[in-house]
Design a protein around this motif. Sequence first.
Motif: not given
Length: 232
Positions: A133-148
């Motif tokens: 909730n401090g918006c410091t641990d960034a990630v890239i999110r996708r619904t499908l595993k294959a998209d990553l």
Amino acid sequence: MKKLLAITAAVGISAGSLAMAPAAQAKTIKACVKKSNGAVKFINKKNKKCKKGWVKTSWNSNGPQGPGGPAGPAGPNWLVKDKNGTTLGTFSGYYTTGLVPEVVVTAADGAVFRYGMDGKLDNDNTALLFLNNGCTDAVIRRTLKADLVPYLNAAGGNGRAVFQVVNATTASAWKVAATTVTDVPIGASMLFAKDETTGACAAFANPAGFYVPLTPADAPVVAAPGALQIVR
């Protein structure tokens, strides 16, 4: 964060589909070589003898490859500057999504960023989220595993995710660490997002899916609003 990925396709060819021709007999080449300076004149049907001061020679195969010559000077780099003349990086081409092209810029550390023709950084807020909730641990999110998969394949590369509050004079950047080898499952509504207008961090109603963790990277140069310059 969009990355350009080179995909190599392996094309199989069956051995039976190719017929190997026998090697052709090498043709003998005859020539006269001037003793004083090494000049060469090929012998033809009309000129079968060498003049005085020349010696006759012949060959019918390639000789060993000679040493490579010295490397030539590096070509000039085209630089991208904002309207005030501040250098953003090296010009690396254009990226087009629809009718509006963006300028691809390579920073000093090899990182690649995209700027609009008006100097605005290309943010990636649609996929860039945070674990805390401090918006410091960034990630890239996708619904499908294959998209990553493209992100995992480009781990340690020069692609960057960027966040900039509207009209702010600084920005933040993240990358996929070279040691990242897998994605992580995530449940629904477990992530956070930063508001592009205020920079505030708030809960995000994400669907369940998967994410790839990001690590902080050097921030891009923020351009002054206005038309970019591409100069040598």
